[in-house]
Write a protein that holds these residues in place. Structure first.
Motif, PDB file in Angstrom:
ATOM      1  N   HIS A 146      55.262 -10.658  70.466  1.00 50.23           N
ATOM      2  CA  HIS A 146      55.011 -10.712  69.019  1.00 50.23           C
ATOM      3  C   HIS A 146      54.630  -9.334  68.471  1.00 50.23           C
ATOM      4  O   HIS A 146      53.772  -9.211  67.593  1.00 50.23           O
ATOM      5  N   GLY A 147      55.265  -8.305  69.033  1.00 49.97           N
ATOM      6  CA  GLY A 147      55.017  -6.947  68.557  1.00 49.97           C
ATOM      7  C   GLY A 147      53.787  -6.273  69.137  1.00 49.97           C
ATOM      8  O   GLY A 147      53.552  -5.088  68.889  1.00 49.97           O
ATOM      9  N   GLN A 148      53.008  -7.004  69.941  1.00 51.22           N
ATOM     10  CA  GLN A 148      51.791  -6.449  70.541  1.00 51.22           C
ATOM     11  C   GLN A 148      52.026  -6.153  72.012  1.00 51.22           C
ATOM     12  O   GLN A 148      52.548  -6.992  72.745  1.00 51.22           O
ATOM     13  N   ARG A 149      51.612  -4.963  72.437  1.00 50.33           N
ATOM     14  CA  ARG A 149      51.846  -4.536  73.815  1.00 50.33           C
ATOM     15  C   ARG A 149      50.984  -5.322  74.791  1.00 50.33           C
ATOM     16  O   ARG A 149      49.811  -5.608  74.528  1.00 50.33           O
ATOM     17  N   VAL A 150      51.584  -5.699  75.933  1.00 54.36           N
ATOM     18  CA  VAL A 150      50.840  -6.360  77.004  1.00 54.36           C
ATOM     19  C   VAL A 150      51.004  -5.550  78.284  1.00 54.36           C
ATOM     20  O   VAL A 150      52.037  -4.912  78.497  1.00 54.36           O
ATOM     21  N   GLN A 151      49.992  -5.586  79.118  1.00 50.40           N
ATOM     22  CA  GLN A 151      49.995  -4.833  80.370  1.00 50.40           C
ATOM     23  C   GLN A 151      50.426  -5.735  81.514  1.00 50.40           C
ATOM     24  O   GLN A 151      49.839  -6.804  81.736  1.00 50.40           O
ATOM     25  N   LEU A 152      51.448  -5.300  82.241  1.00 50.38           N
ATOM     26  CA  LEU A 152      51.930  -6.042  83.406  1.00 50.38           C
ATOM     27  C   LEU A 152      51.840  -5.172  84.648  1.00 50.38           C
ATOM     28  O   LEU A 152      51.917  -3.944  84.560  1.00 50.38           O
ATOM     29  N   THR A 153      51.699  -5.817  85.800  1.00 54.56           N
ATOM     30  CA  THR A 153      51.821  -5.085  87.055  1.00 54.56           C
ATOM     31  C   THR A 153      53.299  -4.751  87.276  1.00 54.56           C
ATOM     32  O   THR A 153      54.183  -5.278  86.585  1.00 54.56           O
ATOM     33  N   LEU A 154      53.580  -3.889  88.255  1.00 55.55           N
ATOM     34  CA  LEU A 154      54.957  -3.488  88.515  1.00 55.55           C
ATOM     35  C   LEU A 154      55.831  -4.695  88.873  1.00 55.55           C
ATOM     36  O   LEU A 154      56.958  -4.837  88.371  1.00 55.55           O
ATOM     37  N   LYS A 155      55.325  -5.572  89.735  1.00 62.28           N
ATOM     38  CA  LYS A 155      56.120  -6.729  90.153  1.00 62.28           C
ATOM     39  C   LYS A 155      56.327  -7.695  88.994  1.00 62.28           C
ATOM     40  O   LYS A 155      57.414  -8.280  88.851  1.00 62.28           O
ATOM     41  N   GLU A 156      55.313  -7.887  88.161  1.00 66.39           N
ATOM     42  CA  GLU A 156      55.461  -8.748  86.988  1.00 66.39           C
ATOM     43  C   GLU A 156      56.510  -8.179  86.042  1.00 66.39           C
ATOM     44  O   GLU A 156      57.348  -8.910  85.499  1.00 66.39           O
ATOM     45  N   TYR A 157      56.472  -6.858  85.854  1.00 66.44           N
ATOM     46  CA  TYR A 157      57.451  -6.188  84.982  1.00 66.44           C
ATOM     47  C   TYR A 157      58.868  -6.375  85.525  1.00 66.44           C
ATOM     48  O   TYR A 157      59.802  -6.687  84.779  1.00 66.44           O
ATOM     49  N   GLU A 158      59.029  -6.190  86.831  1.00 66.17           N
ATOM     50  CA  GLU A 158      60.362  -6.322  87.434  1.00 66.17           C
ATOM     51  C   GLU A 158      60.861  -7.753  87.363  1.00 66.17           C
ATOM     52  O   GLU A 158      62.065  -7.994  87.158  1.00 66.17           O
ATOM     53  N   LEU A 159      59.976  -8.722  87.521  1.00 68.19           N
ATOM     54  CA  LEU A 159      60.360 -10.119  87.367  1.00 68.19           C
ATOM     55  C   LEU A 159      60.840 -10.396  85.944  1.00 68.19           C
ATOM     56  O   LEU A 159      61.896 -11.004  85.730  1.00 68.19           O
TER      57      LEU A 159
END
Length: 224
Positions: A146-159
């Protein structure tokens, strides 16, 4: 999507099984005729093309592709039992992106496919994936809900990237392990469930986009 043109059924099935286990969607063809019929409907991301085929050979198919404005930019990996320098040079000179001499290892094949796709895909610095209220900036590695940045771990990002690049495609837990944790990871599929769970939580209401396919794995669906 990968199109695999190989007339030997046992080799074709083995190659397709390995590529699918590595997370790729694959269609196999035993000759040039069936291959070009499929090309009329959809174009793949990459073609694996055997040189020795029963109707038109791989070199002839490659020439035809490179003369067609709609097919000339599709990356091609040539494969042949003729491991001669002449065949390799001819294929590469005609525009093939890589060459595999039979017999080759299945893991080598997967590595070559991934390398060619990395080279030929659009520059990730210019790509932003959009799915519903999710946005993933591949260059900056930024995810927004919704336009707001969220922080993910590397594996979460790759998923998340894998799901957003393959909307509506079902991935088994084993395929996700192979893609995200690579083949040298010998963990349990429970690892996938844990990471999907934390990813859903961080994506807030957009976490519902990641659907569980009972008895199989997961897929991303965008609500209409």
């Amino acid at each position: 999507m990968i199109y695999l043109v190989e007339d030997d059924e046992s080799i074709r099935n083995m190659m397709m099984y390995t590529l699918e286990a590595s997370g790729f969607e694959v269609k196999g063809f035993e000759n040039g005729k069936s291959y070009f019929q499929a090309m009329l409907m959809n174009h793949p991301d990459l073609v694996m093309l055997d040189i020795m085929l029963p109707d038109m050979d791989g070199i002839e198919i490659l020439k035809k592709m490179k003369k067609d404005p709609e097919m000339k930019d599709i990356p091609v990996i040539m494969a042949s039992a003729k491991g001669t320098e002449y065949d390799k040079v001819i294929g590469l000179d005609l525009g093939a992106d890589d060459y595999l001499a039979k017999p080759f290892g299945m893991m080598e094949m997967v590595s070559r496919v991934k390398a060619v796709l990395r080279r030929t895909k659009p520059d990730p610095e210019q790509m932003v994936l959009q799915a519903g209220d999710l946005e993933l900036d591949l260059g900056a590695h930024i995810v927004k809900v919704h336009g707001q940045r969220v922080q993910l771990t590397l594996k979460e990002y790759e998923l998340l990237r894998l799901f957003m690049e393959n909307i509506n495609r079902v991935f088994t837990r084993e395929q996700l392990l192979s893609n995200i944790w690579e083949s040298d990871y010998f963990g349990e599929t429970r690892t996938v469930d844990v990471h999907v769970g934390t990813l859903r939580t961080k994506l807030q209401d957009c976490g519902s986009y990641i659907r569980t396919v009972r008895g199989v794995g997961y897929r991303m669906e965008i609500p209409q």
